[in-house]
Motif scaffolding. Structure first.
Motif, PDB file in Angstrom:
ATOM      1  N   ALA A 289       0.821  -1.211   0.000  1.00 14.19           N
ATOM      2  CA  ALA A 289       0.000   0.000   0.000  1.00 14.19           C
ATOM      3  C   ALA A 289       0.855   1.261   0.000  1.00 14.19           C
ATOM      4  O   ALA A 289       0.500   2.267  -0.627  1.00 14.19           O
ATOM      5  CB  ALA A 289      -0.929  -0.008   1.213  1.00 14.19           C
ATOM      6  N   ALA A 290       1.984   1.223   0.694  1.00 14.41           N
ATOM      7  CA  ALA A 290       2.854   2.404   0.771  1.00 14.41           C
ATOM      8  C   ALA A 290       3.424   2.772  -0.590  1.00 14.41           C
ATOM      9  O   ALA A 290       3.543   3.961  -0.918  1.00 14.41           O
ATOM     10  CB  ALA A 290       3.995   2.150   1.751  1.00 14.41           C
ATOM     11  N   MET A 291       3.786   1.789  -1.389  1.00 11.68           N
ATOM     12  CA  MET A 291       4.297   2.071  -2.727  1.00 11.68           C
ATOM     13  C   MET A 291       3.233   2.758  -3.577  1.00 11.68           C
ATOM     14  O   MET A 291       3.520   3.702  -4.317  1.00 11.68           O
ATOM     15  CB  MET A 291       4.748   0.777  -3.416  1.00 11.68           C
ATOM     16  CG  MET A 291       6.088   0.258  -2.936  1.00 11.68           C
ATOM     17  SD  MET A 291       7.456   1.425  -3.211  1.00 11.68           S
ATOM     18  CE  MET A 291       7.524   1.437  -4.995  1.00 11.68           C
ATOM     19  N   LEU A 292       1.998   2.317  -3.453  1.00  6.53           N
ATOM     20  CA  LEU A 292       0.903   2.918  -4.218  1.00  6.53           C
ATOM     21  C   LEU A 292       0.601   4.341  -3.746  1.00  6.53           C
ATOM     22  O   LEU A 292       0.298   5.221  -4.551  1.00  6.53           O
ATOM     23  CB  LEU A 292      -0.368   2.059  -4.073  1.00  6.53           C
ATOM     24  CG  LEU A 292      -0.324   0.658  -4.689  1.00  6.53           C
ATOM     25  CD1 LEU A 292      -1.574  -0.126  -4.298  1.00  6.53           C
ATOM     26  CD2 LEU A 292      -0.222   0.743  -6.216  1.00  6.53           C
ATOM     27  N   GLY A 293       0.720   4.570  -2.447  1.00  6.59           N
ATOM     28  CA  GLY A 293       0.341   5.863  -1.890  1.00  6.59           C
ATOM     29  C   GLY A 293       1.454   6.888  -1.796  1.00  6.59           C
ATOM     30  O   GLY A 293       1.198   8.028  -1.379  1.00  6.59           O
ATOM     31  N   ASN A 294       2.693   6.534  -2.188  1.00  8.96           N
ATOM     32  CA  ASN A 294       3.827   7.451  -2.002  1.00  8.96           C
ATOM     33  C   ASN A 294       3.668   8.817  -2.689  1.00  8.96           C
ATOM     34  O   ASN A 294       3.996   9.848  -2.089  1.00  8.96           O
ATOM     35  CB  ASN A 294       5.126   6.791  -2.460  1.00  8.96           C
ATOM     36  CG  ASN A 294       6.354   7.462  -1.873  1.00  8.96           C
ATOM     37  OD1 ASN A 294       6.719   7.224  -0.730  1.00  8.96           O
ATOM     38  ND2 ASN A 294       6.985   8.356  -2.644  1.00  8.96           N
ATOM     39  N   PRO A 295       3.182   8.888  -3.944  1.00  6.04           N
ATOM     40  CA  PRO A 295       3.026  10.212  -4.565  1.00  6.04           C
ATOM     41  C   PRO A 295       2.120  11.148  -3.764  1.00  6.04           C
ATOM     42  O   PRO A 295       2.453  12.330  -3.580  1.00  6.04           O
ATOM     43  CB  PRO A 295       2.422   9.884  -5.937  1.00  6.04           C
ATOM     44  CG  PRO A 295       2.939   8.517  -6.243  1.00  6.04           C
ATOM     45  CD  PRO A 295       2.916   7.807  -4.919  1.00  6.04           C
ATOM     46  N   ALA A 296       1.002  10.639  -3.275  1.00  7.57           N
ATOM     47  CA  ALA A 296       0.102  11.477  -2.475  1.00  7.57           C
ATOM     48  C   ALA A 296       0.751  11.856  -1.154  1.00  7.57           C
ATOM     49  O   ALA A 296       0.579  12.980  -0.655  1.00  7.57           O
ATOM     50  CB  ALA A 296      -1.221  10.742  -2.218  1.00  7.57           C
ATOM     51  N   ASP A 297       1.534  10.942  -0.586  1.00  7.21           N
ATOM     52  CA  ASP A 297       2.241  11.209   0.663  1.00  7.21           C
ATOM     53  C   ASP A 297       3.279  12.311   0.461  1.00  7.21           C
ATOM     54  O   ASP A 297       3.443  13.209   1.295  1.00  7.21           O
ATOM     55  CB  ASP A 297       2.916   9.921   1.144  1.00  7.21           C
ATOM     56  CG  ASP A 297       3.241   9.949   2.627  1.00  7.21           C
ATOM     57  OD1 ASP A 297       2.599  10.726   3.347  1.00  7.21           O
ATOM     58  OD2 ASP A 297       4.137   9.213   3.050  1.00  7.21           O
ATOM     59  N   LEU A 298       4.001  12.251  -0.659  1.00 13.32           N
ATOM     60  CA  LEU A 298       4.993  13.270  -0.994  1.00 13.32           C
ATOM     61  C   LEU A 298       4.330  14.640  -1.149  1.00 13.32           C
ATOM     62  O   LEU A 298       4.818  15.651  -0.627  1.00 13.32           O
ATOM     63  CB  LEU A 298       5.714  12.896  -2.293  1.00 13.32           C
ATOM     64  CG  LEU A 298       6.710  13.932  -2.829  1.00 13.32           C
ATOM     65  CD1 LEU A 298       7.962  13.945  -1.977  1.00 13.32           C
ATOM     66  CD2 LEU A 298       7.061  13.649  -4.279  1.00 13.32           C
TER      67      LEU A 298
END
Length: 341
Positions: A167-176
């Motif tokens: 899930a973290a790989m998928l959500g990284n752009p939004a997290d950035l």
């Protein structure tokens, strides 16, 4: 040729018959919906497609509700982590001082900076992690029962680590985008990006720094997510299992289990969250270089320049952010799973 025509003709007649049957059944189906809408809804939710999708839908909805409540605390946590970068001594900011400074500057709404990015992150990240965790747990439970065993903490930990990492790989752009939006107010006025929203942030970062930059800090993000999910989901599931036969009611069990999960999630994940924030916030200096090369370089420099305890700066704020977020997310997800099954 004639046989092919005959086959096509038979298929057309079969399709037409099926369509007529559906059309004939439609009024009766609509009547059932009008007479008992709840039963119709339950019937729809029990379809295989919806049963597979519900863990993901419920997880995402629960995460978005929790984020809307916790966003100001997350903003303060990020400002604490970025304060005094590269300085070992000097004044130490506190949650109260950060909040006071924001209010004094007339920037109360800055507490909700990056909310659009935070909601997008939850829509991607929490949808995936809770959905994957629930799906894995069901499969592991079936396998354990087939072997005459009960699912143990090891299986829960494996499911939590796997769900968190993917899930973290998928959500990284939004997290950035979230980190960039939350840290923008710390820069001099003439150097602020002044992002209009998460879409604007993602577009500008990709255009100015390259698409690959959207996955900056992915390593600590994934490790943090695995640590957080290990603490949150594995301990929540284990605590609920142990509290099942206690004198507590179902709601009290869920609340207690989520509080326990929140503590362990905070403890295991904060150092990685700290490095993730530093790596995602950084931009190239006048010399074209980034302050940190990677997670390990960040770790070494923080140890040397700021001391090892800096990784746990703001633990109380982080716990106040993680524990309630975990509690709200897990309670809402638990409730949604209850009413949709």
């Amino acid at each position: 040729m004639s046989s092919a025509v005959e086959v096509a003709k038979r298929k057309s007649e079969a399709a037409l018959t099926t369509a007529k049957d559906i059309a004939a059944d439609a009024p009766a189906a609509m009547q059932k919906v009008r007479e008992d809408p709840k039963a119709a809804t339950r019937s729809f939710l029990q379809t295989p497609l919806m049963q597979g999708a519900l863990p993901f839908i419920n997880g995402g909805a629960a995460g978005m509700v929790a984020t809307s409540v916790i966003q100001p605390v997350d903003m303060i946590k990020v400002r604490l982590q970025l304060a005094g970068e590269g300085i070992k001594s000097g004044p130490k900011p506190t949650p109260a001082s950060v909040t006071r400074d924001l209010i004094a500057a007339g920037k109360v709404m800055d507490l909700y900076s990056g909310l659009s990015a935070a909601l997008l992150r939850q829509a991607v990240y929490t949808t995936a992690r809770l959905g994957i965790f629930d799906t894995l747990m069901k499969r592991l439970t079936v396998r354990a029962e087939a072997q005459g065993n009960k699912i143990g903490f090891g299986e829960r930990a494996t499911a939590g680590l796997t769900a968190g990492g993917l899930a973290a790989m998928l959500g990284n752009p939004a997290d950035l985008a979230l980190i960039r939006m939350q840290s923008d107010g710390l820069k001099p006025v003439d150097k602020r990006a002044n992002y209009r929203g998460v879409g604007d942030a993602l577009t500008r970062i990709a255009k100015n720094e390259g698409v690959a930059r959207l996955w900056a800090g992915a390593t600590p993000t994934v490790v943090r997510a695995m640590a957080l999910n290990f603490g949150q989901l594995a301990f929540f599931s284990e605590a609920k299992s142990r509290l099942k036969d206690s004198s507590m009611g179902p709601r009290a069990q869920t609340l207690t289990a989520s509080a326990i999960a929140g503590f362990f999630a905070s403890f295991f994940s904060l150092p990685f969250d700290f490095m993730k924030t530093r790596l995602q916030k950084q931009t190239r200096g006048p010399d074209g270089k980034l302050p940190y090369k990677n997670m390990f370089d960040c770790f070494k420099k923080v140890i040397a320049e700021e001391g090892p305890l800096r990784f746990y700066r703001g633990f109380s704020t982080y716990y106040v952010r993680i524990a309630p977020h975990a509690m709200v997310t897990l309670i809402v997800a638990d409730y949604l799973n209850f009413i949709t099954h």
